[in-house]
Design an enzyme around this catalytic site. Structure first.
Site, PDB file in Angstrom:
ATOM      1  N   ARG A 104       0.879  -1.177   0.000  1.00  0.00           N
ATOM      2  CA  ARG A 104       0.000   0.000   0.000  1.00  0.00           C
ATOM      3  C   ARG A 104       0.913   1.222   0.000  1.00  0.00           C
ATOM      4  NH1 ARG A 104      -5.461   0.972   1.615  1.00  0.00           N
ATOM      5  NH2 ARG A 104      -5.799   2.962   2.678  1.00  0.00           N
ATOM      6  N   HIS A 131      -6.750   1.057  -7.132  1.00  0.00           N
ATOM      7  CA  HIS A 131      -7.091   0.315  -5.921  1.00  0.00           C
ATOM      8  C   HIS A 131      -7.869  -0.941  -6.341  1.00  0.00           C
ATOM      9  CE1 HIS A 131      -7.670  -0.610  -1.860  1.00  0.00           C
ATOM     10  NE2 HIS A 131      -8.387   0.415  -1.438  1.00  0.00           N
ATOM     11  N   GLN A 134     -10.072  -3.205  -3.809  1.00  0.00           N
ATOM     12  CA  GLN A 134     -11.357  -2.635  -3.435  1.00  0.00           C
ATOM     13  C   GLN A 134     -12.411  -2.921  -4.500  1.00  0.00           C
ATOM     14  OE1 GLN A 134     -12.482  -0.718  -0.541  1.00  0.00           O
ATOM     15  NE2 GLN A 134     -14.341  -1.378  -1.592  1.00  0.00           N
ATOM     16  N   ASP A 226     -16.574   8.488  -3.104  1.00  0.00           N
ATOM     17  CA  ASP A 226     -15.364   8.360  -2.290  1.00  0.00           C
ATOM     18  C   ASP A 226     -15.070   9.742  -1.715  1.00  0.00           C
ATOM     19  OD1 ASP A 226     -13.039   7.414  -1.126  1.00  0.00           O
ATOM     20  OD2 ASP A 226     -11.915   7.254  -2.997  1.00  0.00           O
ATOM     21  N   CYS A 266     -16.223   3.263  -0.522  1.00  0.00           N
ATOM     22  CA  CYS A 266     -15.103   2.413  -0.119  1.00  0.00           C
ATOM     23  C   CYS A 266     -14.609   2.693   1.290  1.00  0.00           C
ATOM     24  CB  CYS A 266     -13.965   2.529  -1.127  1.00  0.00           C
ATOM     25  SG  CYS A 266     -13.391   4.213  -1.411  1.00  0.00           S
ATOM     26  N   ARG A 294     -14.325  -7.140   1.235  1.00  0.00           N
ATOM     27  CA  ARG A 294     -12.877  -6.986   1.071  1.00  0.00           C
ATOM     28  C   ARG A 294     -12.160  -8.259   1.516  1.00  0.00           C
ATOM     29  NH1 ARG A 294     -10.274  -2.073   0.908  1.00  0.00           N
ATOM     30  NH2 ARG A 294      -8.480  -3.430   0.574  1.00  0.00           N
TER      31      ARG A 294
END
Length: 309
Positions: A104, A131, A134, A226, A266, A294
């Site tokens: 990450r 991402h 996700q 988001d 998310c 997830r």
């Protein structure tokens, strides 16, 4: 049986998957979630996170433990990474110690460098560009809600230049979904990603970029948002609010969507900014199922990249 085509590969972008591989991952995630399938491995997952995390860290850890493996937290602050050790040196050492590595980070190039200097699978657990993990969970959640992905229309309202918008463009195109990004003109997706998504979609589905959130949600079965300022953009958070206000996912915007529409986010959410409390807590919200998925989607991904049977 876990598909063999992903064994030993990296997942740096949604575009690293074919449409068939994506569907197989989603089928596997659904089987693992329902308990219809149980997989075991005795492997070690490394987590190298340069950015703070709740869902990504806990979901990856839980996924690996549920597979019977172990997790090493490679915190950059307590390893030589924070003291300037070259990434290629770190990569080649970790390659000898662990079986799979989730990273990450900020720069997509860092992921590419790790992939270049390792033989183990490298997973993009988030970068400024994409991402993908996700989006695997997002697609699983949509499929649970509508029993299909093909022909479903998803509208993303907000910062179209961020990693979520990019991965949604690619992931929806792979899944045969229509995808619309509604964002201010100065915050639209990278043109290279848009063209890549259109090439993947071909004649199967629509890829559209617009500045009109109301027009974009017309007929949409999925409305997604988001945060308006991602990690590293905190200094501009307040100045972004008036720019993005027309893209807030609120009750008025949802009234223009399909009557069966669901809402995804998310997380973490800034209630009262990109989404209202009433919407995220309302009957159309699937945010908590999305967060749970997830873990299931990443369990499927880890098992597939390791070739677990």
């Amino acid at each position: 049986m876990v598909m063999g085509s992903l064994k030993g590969r990296d997942l740096l972008s949604m575009a690293d998957l074919t449409a068939e591989e994506l569907q197989e991952l989603l089928r596997l995630a659904a089987q693992l979630k329902s308990g219809a399938l149980s997989l075991r491995c005795e492997k070690i997952l490394g987590l190298l996170f340069y950015k703070a995390s709740t869902r990504t860290r806990v979901s990856f850890t839980s996924a690996m433990y549920r597979l019977g493996g172990q997790v090493l937290d490679l915190n950059p602050n307590v390893t030589q990474v924070s003291r300037g050790e070259p990434l290629e040196d770190t990569a080649r050492v970790l390659d000898r110690y662990i079986d799979i590595l989730a990273i990450r980070t900020f720069d997509q190039h860092d992921l590419e460098k790790f992939a270049e200097y390792t033989e183990i699978p490298i997973i993009n657990a988030l970068s400024d560009r994409e991402h993908p993990c996700q989006v695997l969970a997002d697609l699983q959640t949509i499929q649970e809600s509508f029993n299909t992905l093909e022909g479903i229309t998803l509208t993303y309202a907000g910062d179209g230049s961020n990693n979520m918008a990019h991965s949604l463009l690619l992931g929806c195109a792979l899944a045969g979904m229509n995808v619309r990004i509604a964002s201010p003109v100065e915050y639209q997706p990278l043109e290279s990603i848009v063209q890549q998504a259109k090439a993947i979609a071909g004649d199967r589905s629509e890829v559209a970029i617009t500045t009109d959130a109301i027009a974009a949600v017309q007929g949409s079965q999925v409305v997604y948002t988001d945060v308006w300022a991602s990690m590293g953009q905190e200094s501009s958070a307040q100045s972004r609010i008036p720019i993005f206000q027309p893209y807030q996912v609120n009750e008025q915007l949802m009234a223009h969507a399909d009557k069966t529409a669901i809402v995804l986010h998310c997380l973490p959410a800034h209630r009262g900014e990109e989404i209202t409390n009433g919407v995220i807590e309302g009957s159309q919200s699937r945010v908590w199922d999305q967060a749970e998925n997830r873990m299931h989607a990443q369990q499927a991904l880890i098992a597939s990249l390791l070739g677990v049977k």
